[in-house]
Write a protein that holds these residues in place. Structure first.
Motif, mmCIF file in Angstrom:
data_model
loop_
_atom_site.group_PDB
_atom_site.id
_atom_site.type_symbol
_atom_site.label_atom_id
_atom_site.label_comp_id
_atom_site.label_asym_id
_atom_site.label_seq_id
_atom_site.Cartn_x
_atom_site.Cartn_y
_atom_site.Cartn_z
ATOM 1 N N ILE A 141 78.153 13.112 22.352
ATOM 2 C CA ILE A 141 77.801 14.533 22.306
ATOM 3 C C ILE A 141 78.631 15.200 21.206
ATOM 4 C CG2 ILE A 141 77.883 16.704 23.598
ATOM 5 C CD1 ILE A 141 77.369 15.069 26.128
ATOM 6 N N PRO A 142 77.997 15.842 20.224
ATOM 7 C CA PRO A 142 78.732 16.365 19.058
ATOM 8 C C PRO A 142 79.740 17.462 19.401
ATOM 9 C CG PRO A 142 76.425 17.071 19.030
ATOM 10 C CD PRO A 142 76.542 16.044 20.115
ATOM 11 N N ASN A 143 79.434 18.304 20.368
ATOM 12 C CA ASN A 143 80.356 19.380 20.751
ATOM 13 C C ASN A 143 80.607 19.332 22.256
ATOM 14 O OD1 ASN A 143 80.670 20.813 18.133
ATOM 15 N ND2 ASN A 143 78.455 21.093 18.364
ATOM 16 N N PRO A 144 81.466 18.391 22.691
ATOM 17 C CA PRO A 144 81.725 18.285 24.138
ATOM 18 C C PRO A 144 82.359 19.566 24.678
ATOM 19 C CG PRO A 144 83.297 16.974 22.882
ATOM 20 C CD PRO A 144 82.256 17.432 21.903
ATOM 21 N N LYS A 145 82.089 19.837 25.945
ATOM 22 C CA LYS A 145 82.615 21.054 26.576
ATOM 23 C C LYS A 145 84.135 21.001 26.656
ATOM 24 C CE LYS A 145 82.310 23.837 30.815
ATOM 25 N NZ LYS A 145 82.027 25.100 30.081
ATOM 26 N N ILE A 146 84.781 22.064 26.190
ATOM 27 C CA ILE A 146 86.244 22.141 26.201
ATOM 28 C C ILE A 146 86.703 22.757 27.516
ATOM 29 C CG2 ILE A 146 88.264 23.170 25.096
ATOM 30 C CD1 ILE A 146 86.739 23.029 22.448
ATOM 31 N N LEU A 147 87.627 22.059 28.175
ATOM 32 C CA LEU A 147 88.132 22.503 29.476
ATOM 33 C C LEU A 147 89.602 22.854 29.357
ATOM 34 C CD1 LEU A 147 86.646 19.549 31.595
ATOM 35 C CD2 LEU A 147 85.507 21.699 30.989
ATOM 36 N N ASN A 148 89.999 24.045 29.798
ATOM 37 C CA ASN A 148 91.424 24.357 29.867
ATOM 38 C C ASN A 148 91.926 24.035 31.279
ATOM 39 O OD1 ASN A 148 90.859 26.558 31.609
ATOM 40 N ND2 ASN A 148 90.625 27.947 29.858
ATOM 41 N N PHE A 149 93.197 24.248 31.514
ATOM 42 C CA PHE A 149 93.768 23.836 32.796
ATOM 43 C C PHE A 149 93.583 24.874 33.899
ATOM 44 C CE2 PHE A 149 95.258 20.495 30.211
ATOM 45 C CZ PHE A 149 95.533 19.436 31.053
ATOM 46 N N TYR A 150 92.744 25.889 33.633
ATOM 47 C CA TYR A 150 92.284 26.791 34.681
ATOM 48 C C TYR A 150 90.909 26.383 35.189
ATOM 49 C CZ TYR A 150 96.111 29.817 33.177
ATOM 50 O OH TYR A 150 97.354 30.314 32.870
ATOM 51 N N HIS A 151 90.303 25.423 34.502
ATOM 52 C CA HIS A 151 88.988 24.942 34.914
ATOM 53 C C HIS A 151 89.114 24.217 36.255
ATOM 54 C CE1 HIS A 151 85.299 22.512 34.916
ATOM 55 N NE2 HIS A 151 84.804 23.409 34.074
ATOM 56 N N PRO A 152 88.137 24.359 37.148
ATOM 57 C CA PRO A 152 88.228 23.716 38.470
ATOM 58 C C PRO A 152 88.519 22.221 38.427
ATOM 59 C CG PRO A 152 86.379 25.238 38.415
ATOM 60 C CD PRO A 152 86.923 25.195 37.016
ATOM 61 N N GLU A 153 88.064 21.529 37.396
ATOM 62 C CA GLU A 153 88.297 20.087 37.321
ATOM 63 C C GLU A 153 89.748 19.740 36.999
ATOM 64 O OE1 GLU A 153 85.482 17.955 34.887
ATOM 65 O OE2 GLU A 153 83.890 19.392 35.345
ATOM 66 N N LEU A 154 90.473 20.665 36.387
ATOM 67 C CA LEU A 154 91.844 20.390 35.942
ATOM 68 C C LEU A 154 92.882 21.288 36.610
ATOM 69 C CD1 LEU A 154 91.222 20.035 32.078
ATOM 70 C CD2 LEU A 154 91.419 18.184 33.756
ATOM 71 N N LYS A 155 92.430 22.246 37.376
ATOM 72 C CA LYS A 155 93.325 23.284 37.903
ATOM 73 C C LYS A 155 94.468 22.731 38.746
ATOM 74 C CE LYS A 155 93.092 27.866 40.040
ATOM 75 N NZ LYS A 155 92.210 28.866 40.681
ATOM 76 N N GLY A 156 94.248 21.628 39.460
ATOM 77 C CA GLY A 156 95.293 21.099 40.331
ATOM 78 C C GLY A 156 96.292 20.186 39.642
#
Length: 224
Positions: A141-156
């Protein structure tokens, strides 16, 4: 055990403790270089090795009884010189004068890069602490979704107190090719080991903080 007993098991290598030590303070070197060497016992400093295979003499800034060579590097070097020294010294540690780096800045605390929770993610190569899903990298995928550490997948995911991201606007890129351990000295009581996390989108460099005293103590065993 002193350095005269070390490295006898490596074919083609002879060690000459003290050969150059008497000239140590007459060599042209910076105060930074000299002060680092003075942090170690005199018997560890300026140890000369004869490489009989190539008829060369190598001088280690520091050679410890446990077999580690520590080289203090105040200026950039070529890839050829890097490879030459790393090939000659089997247990080499580079200590770099980071105060001379241009555009170098420590940024944010990092999570444990080996945290199992992050196995499916890759760090973004930017000044902002963010990640992308590894599956999106694999899918191309040319522009993968950028996740910060507030995102539910990374928040913990918890951040550490000793791992840091950094930026280096004008990097000495040769150091990213090193296979030996690299320690960056920015001044003060702490040092930073330059490490890299292997990733599909390119290795992610980061810093691990250690105290200067701990580093010196690790390589200065107590007298028996």
């Amino acid at each position: 055990m002193d350095n005269s007993e070390m490295r006898k098991d490596i074919p083609g290598i002879e060690i000459f403790p003290g050969v150059s030590r008497q000239k140590e303070y007459y060599r042209k070197e910076t105060a930074w270089h000299r002060d680092w060497k003075l942090a170690f016992p005199a018997s560890f400093r300026e140890i000369a090795f004869s490489d009989t295979a190539n008829s060369n003499i190598h001088r280690a800034d520091i050679f410890t009884p446990s077999g580690y060579t520590i080289e203090f590097q105040n200026s950039p070097i070529t890839l050829a010189e890097l490879n030459s020294r790393e090939a000659f010294y089997p247990n080499l540690i580079w200590v770099l004068n980071g105060k001379k780096f241009k555009g170098f800045k420590i940024l944010k605390h990092l999570p444990d890069v080996d945290d199992p929770k992050l196995e499916g993610y890759e760090f973004c190569h930017s000044d902002h602490l963010s990640m992308v899903r590894k599956t999106e990298i694999i899918q191309g995928i040319p522009n993968p979704k950028i996740l910060n550490f507030y995102h539910p997948e990374l928040k913990g995911v918890k951040l550490t107190s000793n791992l840091y991201s950094f930026c280096w606007k004008q990097p000495h890129s040769v150091w990213y090719s090193a296979t030996a351990k690299i320690i960056i000295d920015l001044g003060g009581h702490f040092l930073y080991e330059l490490k890299q996390r292997k990733q599909l989108n390119g290795n992610y460099p980061y810093l691990k903080m250690i105290s200067r005293k701990t580093f010196i103590d690790w390589h200065t065993p107590p007298e028996i």
